[in-house]
Write an enzyme that holds these catalytic residues in place. Structure first.
Site, mmCIF file in Angstrom:
data_model
loop_
_atom_site.group_PDB
_atom_site.id
_atom_site.type_symbol
_atom_site.label_atom_id
_atom_site.label_comp_id
_atom_site.label_asym_id
_atom_site.label_seq_id
_atom_site.Cartn_x
_atom_site.Cartn_y
_atom_site.Cartn_z
ATOM 1 N N PRO A 10 0.823 -1.210 0.000
ATOM 2 C CA PRO A 10 0.000 0.000 0.000
ATOM 3 C C PRO A 10 0.861 1.265 0.000
ATOM 4 O O PRO A 10 0.397 2.352 -0.303
ATOM 5 C CB PRO A 10 -0.825 -0.125 1.287
ATOM 6 C CG PRO A 10 -0.178 -1.169 2.104
ATOM 7 C CD PRO A 10 0.608 -2.033 1.180
ATOM 8 N N GLU A 49 1.673 -7.355 7.947
ATOM 9 C CA GLU A 49 1.915 -5.916 7.771
ATOM 10 C C GLU A 49 2.964 -5.670 6.680
ATOM 11 O O GLU A 49 3.480 -4.565 6.543
ATOM 12 C CB GLU A 49 2.394 -5.315 9.097
ATOM 13 C CG GLU A 49 1.359 -5.364 10.216
ATOM 14 C CD GLU A 49 0.093 -4.606 9.864
ATOM 15 O OE1 GLU A 49 -0.997 -5.190 9.960
ATOM 16 O OE2 GLU A 49 0.207 -3.426 9.447
ATOM 17 N N ARG A 95 -2.068 -8.698 -21.149
ATOM 18 C CA ARG A 95 -2.978 -8.360 -22.243
ATOM 19 C C ARG A 95 -2.270 -7.483 -23.293
ATOM 20 O O ARG A 95 -2.733 -7.362 -24.438
ATOM 21 C CB ARG A 95 -4.239 -7.655 -21.763
ATOM 22 C CG ARG A 95 -4.036 -6.297 -21.184
ATOM 23 C CD ARG A 95 -5.329 -5.709 -20.659
ATOM 24 N NE ARG A 95 -6.250 -5.377 -21.715
ATOM 25 C CZ ARG A 95 -6.215 -4.215 -22.396
ATOM 26 N NH1 ARG A 95 -5.256 -3.329 -22.145
ATOM 27 N NH2 ARG A 95 -7.104 -3.960 -23.329
ATOM 28 N N ASP A 139 -7.052 1.673 -25.559
ATOM 29 C CA ASP A 139 -7.501 1.536 -24.176
ATOM 30 C C ASP A 139 -7.830 2.887 -23.561
ATOM 31 O O ASP A 139 -7.266 3.902 -23.952
ATOM 32 C CB ASP A 139 -6.337 0.993 -23.335
ATOM 33 C CG ASP A 139 -6.266 -0.512 -23.393
ATOM 34 O OD1 ASP A 139 -7.246 -1.130 -23.814
ATOM 35 O OD2 ASP A 139 -5.224 -1.051 -23.049
HETATM 36 N N1 JD2 Z 1 -0.518 -3.309 -4.098
HETATM 37 C C1 JD2 Z 1 -1.143 -3.139 -3.136
HETATM 38 C C2 JD2 Z 1 -1.986 -2.853 -2.023
HETATM 39 C C3 JD2 Z 1 -2.063 -3.449 -0.754
HETATM 40 C C4 JD2 Z 1 -1.229 -4.503 -0.143
HETATM 41 C C5 JD2 Z 1 -0.215 -5.140 -0.877
HETATM 42 C C6 JD2 Z 1 0.602 -6.073 -0.264
HETATM 43 C C7 JD2 Z 1 0.401 -6.383 1.090
HETATM 44 C C8 JD2 Z 1 1.069 -7.226 2.019
HETATM 45 C C9 JD2 Z 1 0.423 -7.099 3.244
HETATM 46 N N2 JD2 Z 1 -0.594 -6.216 3.097
HETATM 47 C C10 JD2 Z 1 -1.486 -5.812 4.166
HETATM 48 C C11 JD2 Z 1 -1.037 -4.520 4.784
HETATM 49 C C12 JD2 Z 1 -1.922 -3.804 5.492
HETATM 50 C C13 JD2 Z 1 -1.530 -2.619 6.072
HETATM 51 C C14 JD2 Z 1 -0.243 -2.187 5.933
HETATM 52 C C15 JD2 Z 1 0.604 -2.935 5.202
HETATM 53 N N3 JD2 Z 1 0.213 -4.121 4.601
HETATM 54 C C16 JD2 Z 1 -0.631 -5.755 1.814
HETATM 55 C C17 JD2 Z 1 -1.454 -4.820 1.194
HETATM 56 N N4 JD2 Z 1 -3.044 -2.828 -0.085
HETATM 57 N N5 JD2 Z 1 -3.586 -1.879 -0.876
HETATM 58 C C18 JD2 Z 1 -2.963 -1.851 -2.058
HETATM 59 N N6 JD2 Z 1 -3.261 -0.994 -3.108
#
Ligand code: JD2
Length: 240
Positions: free
Chosen positions: A86, A113, A155, A170
């Site tokens: 994130p 996390e 794609r 697109d």
């Molecule tokens: N791309 C993307 C993502 C993710 C994502 C990706 C990988 C992981 C690995 C663990 N977590 C949970 C988590 C929650 C809180 C803080 C850190 N991590 C992920 C979340 N969340 N939203 C996006 N756009």
């Protein structure tokens, strides 16, 4: 292109073998490997996480397991390592276009996390590593993000889409959202297809479609309009 995905939930990636992507794999346009991170654990509990240094909620994924897994999966072949998070840079159509030119992508799917930062730092010493996010919301892990990114990239590969022109037209490919699309019947529940689309006047149709794309982009994604280079809009376009 070869794509490898390392995850503690291999089953999450099963959709990659369905439909368009599945056919691309069967046609040999893409090779896909999905690997269970726990195969590189050595304890009876197959532990992949531990408490965070400095305290705080949740658990962090251990660097040792990831290091053994990625060393094994990567081998000596050059690749781009992609780590969904994130906290990553936005994954966009431009990212998909750039990655479509890569020989090999390896995706590290975190959970909890996230993954100990030293994994990214260690591999960034010897290969391109991208920490990317698919959007401003928080998921539970990286697997869904990998499904999104792999579909957006594959794609674009030659031979994958039946009609390659569609990838060139697109949404986002010209910096605008796509306008509305219509098919038969001409009238449906009292709603008619715009006459211009049935006129056979291709110049008028192209102008109408561009106007609808500009209108939609201005209404829904004004940020995309602001990001367009000056030469991208002609005098008629500037009415929006
Ligand atoms: N791309 C993307 C993502 C993710 C994502 C990706 C990988 C992981 C690995 C663990 N977590 C949970 C988590 C929650 C809180 C803080 C850190 N991590 C992920 C979340 N969340 N939203 C996006 N756009």
């Amino acid at each position: 292109m070869r794509i490898d995905v390392v995850t503690i939930f291999p089953g999450y990636l099963a959709p990659l073998r369905e439909a368009l992507l599945g056919r691309a794999i069967e046609a040999g346009l893409v090779e896909l490997g999905v690997h269970d991170l726990r195969d590189w654990t050595h304890d009876v509990h197959q532990a992949v996480d531990d408490s965070p240094y400095g305290g705080g909620p949740g658990m962090v994924m251990r660097p040792q397991v990831w290091g053994e897994a990625l060393d094994a999966v990567l081998g000596d072949a050059p690749a781009r390592l992609v780590v969904p998070t994130p906290a990553g840079r936005p994954f966009t159509q431009a990212t998909a276009q750039a990655w479509a030119g890569e020989e090999r992508l390896v995706f590290a799917c975190g959970r909890y996390e996230g993954i100990d930062q030293r994994v990214v730092d260690a591999y960034a010493q010897r290969m391109p590593v991208d920490e990317v996010s698919i959007g401003d919301y928080v998921l539970v892990g990286g697997e869904v993000a990998v499904l999104v990114m792999v579909e957006a990239v594959v794609r674009l590969l030659p031979g994958v889409l039946g009609n390659p022109v569609s990838a060139q037209e697109d949404s986002f490919s010209d910096g605008l959202l796509e306008g509305p699309a219509y098919t038969r019947p001409v009238s449906w529940r009292g709603l008619d297809v715009p006459d211009v689309l049935r006129s056979g006047n291709h110049a008028a149709i192209a102008r109408w479609r561009r106007d609808r794309a500009l209108e939609r982009t201005a209404a829904r994604r004004p940020d995309l309009l602001d990001a367009l280079p000056d030469h991208a809009l002609d005098r008629t376009d500037r009415a929006f």
